[in-house]
Motif scaffolding. Structure first.
Motif, short mmCIF file in Angstrom:
data_model
loop_
_atom_site.label_atom_id
_atom_site.label_comp_id
_atom_site.label_asym_id
_atom_site.label_seq_id
_atom_site.Cartn_x
_atom_site.Cartn_y
_atom_site.Cartn_z
N SER A 9 37.34 34.74 35.49
CA SER A 9 38.31 35.82 35.38
C SER A 9 38.48 36.20 33.91
O SER A 9 38.28 35.37 33.01
N ALA A 10 38.85 37.44 33.70
CA ALA A 10 39.13 37.94 32.36
C ALA A 10 40.18 39.01 32.47
O ALA A 10 40.29 39.71 33.49
N ALA A 11 40.98 39.18 31.41
CA ALA A 11 42.06 40.15 31.44
C ALA A 11 42.35 40.65 30.04
O ALA A 11 42.01 40.00 29.04
N ALA A 12 42.99 41.81 29.97
CA ALA A 12 43.37 42.39 28.69
C ALA A 12 44.52 43.36 28.88
O ALA A 12 44.72 43.90 29.97
N VAL A 13 45.26 43.57 27.81
CA VAL A 13 46.32 44.58 27.77
C VAL A 13 46.04 45.50 26.60
O VAL A 13 45.73 45.04 25.49
N VAL A 14 46.12 46.81 26.84
CA VAL A 14 45.92 47.80 25.80
C VAL A 14 47.12 48.72 25.77
O VAL A 14 47.58 49.20 26.81
N CYS B 268 46.94 47.30 31.84
CA CYS B 268 46.40 45.96 32.01
C CYS B 268 45.18 46.00 32.92
O CYS B 268 45.20 46.70 33.94
N VAL B 269 44.15 45.27 32.52
CA VAL B 269 42.92 45.13 33.30
C VAL B 269 42.75 43.66 33.63
O VAL B 269 42.92 42.80 32.75
N ALA B 270 42.44 43.35 34.88
CA ALA B 270 42.07 41.99 35.25
C ALA B 270 40.89 42.05 36.21
O ALA B 270 40.93 42.79 37.20
N LEU B 271 39.84 41.31 35.90
CA LEU B 271 38.64 41.27 36.71
C LEU B 271 38.34 39.83 37.11
O LEU B 271 38.48 38.92 36.28
N THR B 272 37.93 39.62 38.36
CA THR B 272 37.56 38.29 38.83
C THR B 272 36.29 38.40 39.68
O THR B 272 35.83 39.49 40.00
N ASP B 273 35.79 37.23 40.06
CA ASP B 273 34.61 37.21 40.94
C ASP B 273 34.94 36.57 42.29
O ASP B 273 34.09 36.00 42.95
N ARG B 274 36.21 36.72 42.71
CA ARG B 274 36.60 36.26 44.05
C ARG B 274 37.21 37.44 44.81
O ARG B 274 38.07 38.15 44.27
N ALA B 275 36.79 37.63 46.05
CA ALA B 275 37.27 38.76 46.84
C ALA B 275 38.78 38.73 46.97
O ALA B 275 39.42 37.67 47.05
N PHE B 276 39.37 39.93 46.98
CA PHE B 276 40.80 40.09 47.21
C PHE B 276 41.21 39.38 48.50
O PHE B 276 40.48 39.40 49.50
#
Length: 272
Positions: free
Chosen positions: A15-20, A242-250
């Motif tokens: 997982s990875a995330a960021a705030v802009v 905010c962006v958050a990306l993962t590799d597990r299905a919702f």
């Protein structure tokens, strides 16, 4: 931002995330921001932005006919065309119900390709991805769900939406304003919403409950989540995205984890 580190507690492999912030500065990142993830339906805001650029370039009008009889580009962007979820068949008359539709975005992509003479994946690249420096992002199939990207690239997109350079700010304001207000509909994963508000390619939080954003998210929050375990929200009142990306299905894990994560991010923004 300390709140971003809580993604380490999510039951996902990567997982990875960021705030802009609204001024384009990055408030914080966590995780492998250059890792490429399948976006699933977070593809839709990127596709919608390309459609809106085609509109501003004069290739199409938002009220041009597109999709089933009586439907327009605007209907397709706002999920009010009547097209079924994943089938190219009409289930309701346009403008009478909010029917979330992958098929609608595929029709949109075909329409843009027809009026511009450019395949949609290439148009998206030329109109959105290349100007924003989103070199790791690509559309690898359906305009509804087959984008791949990184947190670093989506930070660039979120900065653009908050302070537009590729579009007139008035067009972005329309995209984040409820289109065909008052329509009920199903929000995938969260049940029937009354009303189920959307703008042009972006879902609008408004008063929806339950919802994938936080309890403290403003009603003006807009964005999208994807069935690949991904989301992008922009909260104009907080002045940040905010962006958050993962590799597990919702699934239930996301329903449980995402709202308190968003609330923690917003709390840190307010105090920081």
């Amino acid at each position: 931002m300390r709140s971003l580190a809580t993604i380490d507690n999510w039951p996902v492999p990567i997982s990875a995330a960021a705030v802009v912030r609204a001024d384009g500065t990055v408030a914080g990142t966590h995780g492998p921001v250059d890792h490429r993830f399948p976006l699933a339906s977070v593809t839709k805001p990127l596709a919608a932005y390309a459609v809106l650029i085609a509109y501003e370039e004069g290739a199409l009008e938002l009220d041009d006919p597109a999709g089933p009889e009586g439907s327009t580009v605007r209907h397709l962007l706002a999920h009010t065309s009547g097209l079924a979820y994943d089938e190219h068949r009409a289930t309701y008359a346009p403008g009478t119900r909010r029917t979330y539709s992958n098929a609608g975005f595929e029709v949109l992509a075909d329409h843009v390709a027809k009026v511009t003479g450019i395949p949609f994946d290439r148009y998206l690249h030329q109109a959105v991805l290349e100007p924003l420096g989103m070199a790791a992002t690509a559309l690898e199939g359906s305009a509804a769900r087959d984008g791949v990207s990184t947190v670093a690239d989506l930070v660039r997109f979120a900065a653009e939406v908050q302070r537009p350079r590729l579009l007139d700010p008035r067009t972005v304001l329309e995209a984040m304003t409820v289109t065909h207000p008052g329509l009920d509909g199903l929000l995938p994963g969260y049940g029937r919403q009354r009303p189920n508000d959307w703008g042009l390619g972006f879902e609008i939080r408004d008063g929806k409950s339950p919802h994938w954003t936080g309890d403290s998210s403003s009603p003006r929050t807009f964005g999208h989540f994807g069935q690949s375990g991904t989301f992008l929200w922009i909260d104009p009142d907080a002045g940040a995205a905010c962006v958050a990306l993962t590799d597990r299905a919702f699934g239930p894990w996301a329903v449980e984890a995402w709202p308190p994560f968003t609330d923690a991010v917003l709390a840190e923004l307010r105090t920081g």
